[in-house]
Design a protein around this motif. Sequence first.
Motif, mmCIF file in Angstrom:
data_model
loop_
_atom_site.group_PDB
_atom_site.id
_atom_site.type_symbol
_atom_site.label_atom_id
_atom_site.label_comp_id
_atom_site.label_asym_id
_atom_site.label_seq_id
_atom_site.Cartn_x
_atom_site.Cartn_y
_atom_site.Cartn_z
ATOM 1 N N CYS A 103 87.073 65.820 21.718
ATOM 2 C CA CYS A 103 88.065 65.661 22.975
ATOM 3 C C CYS A 103 89.297 64.882 22.543
ATOM 4 O O CYS A 103 90.241 65.187 23.380
ATOM 5 N N GLY A 158 93.059 60.583 24.943
ATOM 6 C CA GLY A 158 91.546 61.244 24.953
ATOM 7 C C GLY A 158 90.715 60.514 24.219
ATOM 8 O O GLY A 158 91.056 59.804 23.313
ATOM 9 N N ALA A 208 87.980 65.140 31.590
ATOM 10 C CA ALA A 208 86.345 64.980 31.261
ATOM 11 C C ALA A 208 85.603 64.887 32.511
ATOM 12 O O ALA A 208 84.712 65.714 32.944
ATOM 13 N N SER A 211 91.905 70.549 26.554
ATOM 14 C CA SER A 211 92.251 70.039 27.866
ATOM 15 C C SER A 211 93.750 69.428 28.144
ATOM 16 O O SER A 211 94.360 69.559 29.256
ATOM 17 N N ASN A 232 85.945 70.658 31.554
ATOM 18 C CA ASN A 232 86.380 69.742 30.343
ATOM 19 C C ASN A 232 86.343 71.056 29.416
ATOM 20 O O ASN A 232 85.531 71.485 28.756
ATOM 21 N N HIS A 268 92.543 63.365 28.799
ATOM 22 C CA HIS A 268 91.578 64.479 28.700
ATOM 23 C C HIS A 268 90.848 64.422 30.078
ATOM 24 O O HIS A 268 90.463 63.779 30.611
ATOM 25 N N GLY A 272 86.585 61.327 22.621
ATOM 26 C CA GLY A 272 85.475 62.399 22.438
ATOM 27 C C GLY A 272 84.461 61.902 21.311
ATOM 28 O O GLY A 272 84.572 60.933 20.814
ATOM 29 N N SER A 318 87.456 70.028 26.197
ATOM 30 C CA SER A 318 87.520 69.289 25.082
ATOM 31 C C SER A 318 89.005 69.445 24.374
ATOM 32 O O SER A 318 89.738 68.777 25.196
#
Length: 321
Positions: free
Chosen positions: A115, A307, A250, A283, A278, A248, A309, A280
């Motif tokens: 992400c 972001g 999420a 986004s 989302n 991001h 991830g 990833s």
Amino acid sequence: MIYARIAGTGSFLPGEPVSNDDLVARGIETSDEWIVSRSGIRSRHLAAADVGASDLAVVAAQRAIEAAACTAEDIDLIIVATSTPDFIFPSTAALVQSKLGIRNGGAVFDVQAVCSGFVYGLSVAEKFIRSGSHKRALVIGAEVFSRILDWSDRATCVLFGDGAGAVVLEASERPGILASALHADGSHHAILCVPGGVAAGQITGDPFLRMDGQAVFKFAVKVLGEVAHEVLEQAGERADSIDWLIPHQANIRIIQATAKRLGIPMEKVITTLDHHGNTSAASIPLALDEAVRAGKVRAGQRLMVEGVGGGFTWGAALIDF
């Protein structure tokens, strides 16, 4: 001085929106209220079985190139951030280069930071441009996360969607990307991962996404706040100089908590996860392009993108748009 500026944005979402109620109708034991209350997501897009990440990336790239008023042949660097590539190799970036008809021999490669991938790709491309080795880069986030979801796991399968977003980054005499920071800590890999692999032509281990939601939430809020402050300090700027925070996408609670830590009101935060889910690495550029085309994000404004991830990886960039 050579700087790197965003010259154009583009995005693409496959098919029609799939609502939470549509997922219930498909047999997933959940509800619209359960999903919305825990994530803020109401719908997402899911790619057809014959559509790969490169297919989504190409459309987003074409739209970004058109917005930048250049041609595909002007692109001399392509970076695709993806965790769901078409093949083991060649890279998705190579496939995008081929499908765009680019034959100029420019460099292409994928970035795998889940992400955080788009922020990683943007930061890397900016350094290529500032070095003088490249003049115009295409940075893309493209995902078909629906391929790595366990559709019997209602805690994860309802959160993700497919899509692609892209920017054209070009050399300029005016500052564009003002500062960026990238980080990782692999010791946290187990709280968000797809623990499968490929050996002797067979998938080994678990091929589906697995997540410890509470652990991810705590980690994400902490590092997103820290990296945003780090980038502001690096640029010699304050949070109140930011016109738009584009995080991001999420979970709405992560976004709200991060904005609060920065002292940024939600009115200055771009959110699209309610109708994208989302996606990833896709986004941030998806949200950016939607905001640009809606007239929210305009030339001369200052943006913070960030972001976090699986990996764990995280990063942020401060941008004069």
